[in-house]
Design a protein around this motif. Structure first.
Motif, mmCIF file in Angstrom:
data_model
loop_
_atom_site.group_PDB
_atom_site.id
_atom_site.type_symbol
_atom_site.label_atom_id
_atom_site.label_comp_id
_atom_site.label_asym_id
_atom_site.label_seq_id
_atom_site.Cartn_x
_atom_site.Cartn_y
_atom_site.Cartn_z
ATOM 1 N N ASP A 167 6.062 -6.687 -6.457
ATOM 2 C CA ASP A 167 4.946 -5.419 -6.485
ATOM 3 C C ASP A 167 3.279 -5.707 -6.612
ATOM 4 O OD1 ASP A 167 4.609 -5.790 -9.936
ATOM 5 O OD2 ASP A 167 5.845 -3.594 -9.795
ATOM 6 N N VAL A 168 2.477 -5.416 -6.305
ATOM 7 C CA VAL A 168 0.696 -5.484 -6.720
ATOM 8 C C VAL A 168 1.173 -6.012 -7.539
ATOM 9 C CG1 VAL A 168 -0.834 -5.068 -6.465
ATOM 10 C CG2 VAL A 168 0.450 -3.893 -4.504
ATOM 11 N N GLU A 169 1.350 -5.535 -8.802
ATOM 12 C CA GLU A 169 0.793 -6.761 -9.974
ATOM 13 C C GLU A 169 1.507 -7.821 -10.296
ATOM 14 O OE1 GLU A 169 -1.216 -5.151 -12.108
ATOM 15 O OE2 GLU A 169 -1.376 -3.674 -10.300
ATOM 16 N N ASP A 170 2.661 -8.493 -9.645
ATOM 17 C CA ASP A 170 3.686 -9.133 -9.974
ATOM 18 C C ASP A 170 2.289 -10.488 -8.793
ATOM 19 O OD1 ASP A 170 5.652 -8.560 -11.239
ATOM 20 O OD2 ASP A 170 6.363 -8.011 -8.895
ATOM 21 N N LEU A 171 1.619 -9.267 -7.524
ATOM 22 C CA LEU A 171 0.781 -10.909 -6.869
ATOM 23 C C LEU A 171 -0.393 -11.097 -7.361
ATOM 24 C CD1 LEU A 171 0.793 -9.538 -3.539
ATOM 25 C CD2 LEU A 171 2.145 -11.722 -4.221
ATOM 26 N N LEU A 172 -0.998 -10.531 -8.744
ATOM 27 C CA LEU A 172 -1.972 -10.740 -9.491
ATOM 28 C C LEU A 172 -1.735 -11.694 -10.680
ATOM 29 C CD1 LEU A 172 -3.725 -7.147 -8.919
ATOM 30 C CD2 LEU A 172 -4.362 -8.857 -8.381
ATOM 31 N N ARG A 240 6.507 -5.480 -2.565
ATOM 32 C CA ARG A 240 6.445 -4.147 -1.680
ATOM 33 C C ARG A 240 6.277 -2.927 -1.856
ATOM 34 N NH1 ARG A 240 12.892 -4.016 0.626
ATOM 35 N NH2 ARG A 240 12.513 -3.832 3.357
ATOM 36 N N ALA A 241 5.640 -2.270 -0.778
ATOM 37 C CA ALA A 241 4.243 -1.323 -1.894
ATOM 38 C C ALA A 241 5.127 0.032 -1.110
ATOM 39 C CB ALA A 241 2.908 -1.708 -1.459
ATOM 40 N N THR A 242 4.950 1.480 -1.904
ATOM 41 C CA THR A 242 5.940 2.737 -0.873
ATOM 42 C C THR A 242 4.428 3.090 -0.477
ATOM 43 O OG1 THR A 242 6.930 3.010 -3.458
ATOM 44 C CG2 THR A 242 6.754 4.623 -2.313
ATOM 45 N N ASN A 243 3.368 3.102 -0.948
ATOM 46 C CA ASN A 243 2.560 3.676 0.041
ATOM 47 C C ASN A 243 1.376 1.719 -0.186
ATOM 48 O OD1 ASN A 243 -0.716 4.490 0.388
ATOM 49 N ND2 ASN A 243 0.956 6.444 0.558
ATOM 50 N N LEU A 244 0.852 1.414 1.428
ATOM 51 C CA LEU A 244 0.314 0.795 1.628
ATOM 52 C C LEU A 244 -1.161 0.367 0.891
ATOM 53 C CD1 LEU A 244 0.061 -2.248 2.375
ATOM 54 C CD2 LEU A 244 -0.868 -1.465 4.615
ATOM 55 N N VAL A 245 -1.559 1.654 1.374
ATOM 56 C CA VAL A 245 -3.190 2.494 1.072
ATOM 57 C C VAL A 245 -3.390 2.668 -0.001
ATOM 58 C CG1 VAL A 245 -5.036 4.504 1.032
ATOM 59 C CG2 VAL A 245 -3.740 3.596 3.344
ATOM 60 N N ARG A 250 -5.450 -0.306 -5.497
ATOM 61 C CA ARG A 250 -4.841 -0.719 -6.582
ATOM 62 C C ARG A 250 -6.006 -2.287 -6.929
ATOM 63 N NH1 ARG A 250 -5.275 -2.641 -10.843
ATOM 64 N NH2 ARG A 250 -4.196 -4.333 -12.360
ATOM 65 N N LEU A 251 -5.789 -3.037 -5.125
ATOM 66 C CA LEU A 251 -6.004 -4.603 -5.087
ATOM 67 C C LEU A 251 -7.987 -4.228 -5.599
ATOM 68 C CD1 LEU A 251 -3.244 -5.750 -2.758
ATOM 69 C CD2 LEU A 251 -3.731 -7.045 -4.915
ATOM 70 N N HIS A 252 -8.273 -3.128 -5.509
ATOM 71 C CA HIS A 252 -9.421 -2.999 -5.568
ATOM 72 C C HIS A 252 -10.103 -2.976 -6.518
ATOM 73 C CE1 HIS A 252 -13.769 -1.920 -3.617
ATOM 74 N NE2 HIS A 252 -13.130 -2.135 -2.778
ATOM 75 N N GLU A 253 -9.474 -2.105 -7.474
ATOM 76 C CA GLU A 253 -9.567 -1.791 -8.541
ATOM 77 C C GLU A 253 -9.653 -3.233 -9.770
ATOM 78 O OE1 GLU A 253 -6.336 1.121 -10.028
ATOM 79 O OE2 GLU A 253 -7.747 2.745 -8.790
ATOM 80 N N ALA A 254 -8.907 -3.911 -9.085
ATOM 81 C CA ALA A 254 -8.735 -5.449 -9.701
ATOM 82 C C ALA A 254 -9.328 -6.246 -9.227
ATOM 83 C CB ALA A 254 -7.579 -5.946 -9.506
ATOM 84 N N GLY A 255 -10.565 -5.599 -8.408
ATOM 85 C CA GLY A 255 -11.726 -6.728 -8.114
ATOM 86 C C GLY A 255 -11.385 -7.196 -6.965
ATOM 87 N N CYS A 256 -10.772 -7.439 -5.739
ATOM 88 C CA CYS A 256 -10.555 -7.907 -4.333
ATOM 89 C C CYS A 256 -11.231 -7.083 -3.747
ATOM 90 C CB CYS A 256 -9.616 -7.416 -4.575
ATOM 91 S SG CYS A 256 -7.660 -8.350 -5.262
ATOM 92 N N PHE A 257 -11.727 -7.744 -2.523
ATOM 93 C CA PHE A 257 -12.146 -7.392 -1.296
ATOM 94 C C PHE A 257 -11.375 -7.007 0.150
ATOM 95 C CE2 PHE A 257 -16.355 -9.134 -3.652
ATOM 96 C CZ PHE A 257 -16.665 -8.429 -3.277
ATOM 97 N N ILE A 258 -11.396 -6.311 0.685
ATOM 98 C CA ILE A 258 -10.618 -5.915 0.976
ATOM 99 C C ILE A 258 -11.103 -5.958 2.996
ATOM 100 C CG2 ILE A 258 -8.374 -4.837 1.944
ATOM 101 C CD1 ILE A 258 -8.297 -4.843 -0.881
ATOM 102 N N VAL A 259 -10.378 -6.805 3.432
ATOM 103 C CA VAL A 259 -11.302 -7.109 5.210
ATOM 104 C C VAL A 259 -10.106 -7.410 6.008
ATOM 105 C CG1 VAL A 259 -11.607 -9.302 5.938
ATOM 106 C CG2 VAL A 259 -12.773 -8.728 4.192
ATOM 107 N N GLY A 260 -10.301 -6.407 7.262
ATOM 108 C CA GLY A 260 -9.232 -5.920 7.928
ATOM 109 C C GLY A 260 -9.089 -7.139 8.738
ATOM 110 N N LEU A 261 -7.889 -7.583 9.810
ATOM 111 C CA LEU A 261 -8.618 -8.683 10.738
ATOM 112 C C LEU A 261 -8.253 -7.379 12.261
ATOM 113 C CD1 LEU A 261 -6.455 -11.555 9.966
ATOM 114 C CD2 LEU A 261 -9.070 -11.031 9.696
ATOM 115 N N ASP A 262 -9.687 -7.529 13.114
ATOM 116 C CA ASP A 262 -9.548 -6.737 14.282
ATOM 117 C C ASP A 262 -10.368 -7.534 15.217
ATOM 118 O OD1 ASP A 262 -8.211 -4.214 14.924
ATOM 119 O OD2 ASP A 262 -10.203 -4.284 16.300
#
Length: 332
Positions: A167-172, A240-245, A250-262
């Motif tokens: 889960d997300v916590e494992d990646l952190l 794996r996340a039940t809800n990606l958003v 949660r990653l944003h709360e942990a201090g990560c910046f979120i960058v989308g590729l488009d």
């Protein structure tokens, strides 16, 4: 007249006699009651149809194809059946098998083609399998083709349990243990497991701490992903996340910046201002790109400049380019 009276009396006595019914031969009514509809042939244990049905059920439980069932894949071997039942996965190819064994992935069986041409990788596979006590099975090339569903196996394959997602916590936690700023790749609507395998390969090559995928409408770590990843699936964790958003929040709360590729991003990926910071790169599907909600949760949208003749890059290529740029910036 007297004779008639005597006959009527005899008739009354006969009709009033207990237990006997006129026209029944003296049998009780209970003996003539119906016993319900005749059971179907399959429900009569002694009937050949019932025996045939029981045999088919036993074959189904044993993992083989029962009567009238649809095969899970093109192969009829044990690995193909287990894969269809969701019980195991088959990892094929020398590099993929070597990496899986090195990572200590649990192995149910090791399949080796007869008259296999030996090299350093096959010798390591045989040595590792022997030392670990894994079942080592020699099979013909056609049987190995069926076991691997026709993929390029190079004469070796292993059977492994279903992938154990984190889960997300494992990646952190993985990032924290590395003493490097978190670098995570999230996939939004990527449904081709080969693209996931390519992303895993790039993630392993450029130091990403893991890959995040949603549970629904997303590729999983299947045999195809294992193969394309060239063994990186054994080293790069997938969450794996039940809800990606919500996972991105949660990653944003942990201090990560979120960058989308488009393709329509407002900054080139080479000039990304967050490369040295804790970072999550979100890659959308080749056709639809990023979903609206995911895009709204991004701190920036980055683009990869390409020739106008090319409409877009697939997820694996886009992730590889972006990860390279981040790794280059962090190394400088």
């Amino acid at each position: 007249m007297a004779g008639n009276s005597q006959r009527r009396g005899a008739t009354r006595k006969a009709g009033s006699k207990k237990g006997a019914t006129v026209g029944s031969g003296g049998q009780r009514r209970r003996g003539l009651e119906g016993k319900g509809p005749t059971p179907k042939a399959e429900e009569r244990s002694y009937h050949p149809a019932a025996k045939k049905k029981a045999a088919a059920e036993r074959r189904a439980v044993a993992g083989t194809r029962g009567s009238g069932s649809r095969p899970a894949g093109r192969g009829g071997g044990a690995a193909g059946r287990a894969r269809g039942a969701g019980a195991t996965e088959v990892v094929a190819g020398r590099n993929s098998v070597v990496e899986a064994l090195r990572a200590g992935i649990p192995v149910s069986a090791v399949y080796v083609a007869t008259r296999l041409e030996a090299d350093d990788r096959t010798r390591e596979i045989l040595r590792s399998a022997t030392e670990a006590g894994y079942p080592l099975l020699e099979v013909t090339k056609p049987e190995l083709d069926r076991l691997t569903d026709g993929s390029v196996h190079q004469g070796v394959a292993i059977q492994v349990p279903p992938y154990d997602y984190g889960d997300v916590e494992d990646l952190l936690d993985v990032a924290a243990a590395s003493d490097r700023a978190p670098l995570i790749v999230a996939l939004d609507g990527v449904t081709d497991p080969r693209n996931l395998g390519a992303v895993l390969r790039s993630a392993g090559a450029f130091g990403a701490h893991g890959v995040l995928v949603p549970e629904r409408r997303s590729a999983g770590v299947t045999a195809s992903a294992w193969k394309v990843s060239a063994g990186a699936a054994a080293r790069v964790p997938v969450a794996r996340a039940t809800n990606l958003v919500r996972a991105l929040e949660r990653l944003h709360e942990a201090g990560c910046f979120i960058v989308g590729l488009d393709g329509g991003g407002d900054v080139a990926v080479a000039d990304l201002p967050y490369s040295a910071d804790p970072l999550v790169l979100v890659v959308g599907s080749e056709g639809k790109g990023l979903s609206r909600l995911v895009r709204e949760h991004c701190d920036a949208i980055a683009s990869i400049p390409i020739a106008s003749e090319v409409e877009s890059l697939n997820a694996g290529v886009a992730a590889g380019i972006a990860l390279y740029e981040v790794a280059r910036t962090r190394a400088s």
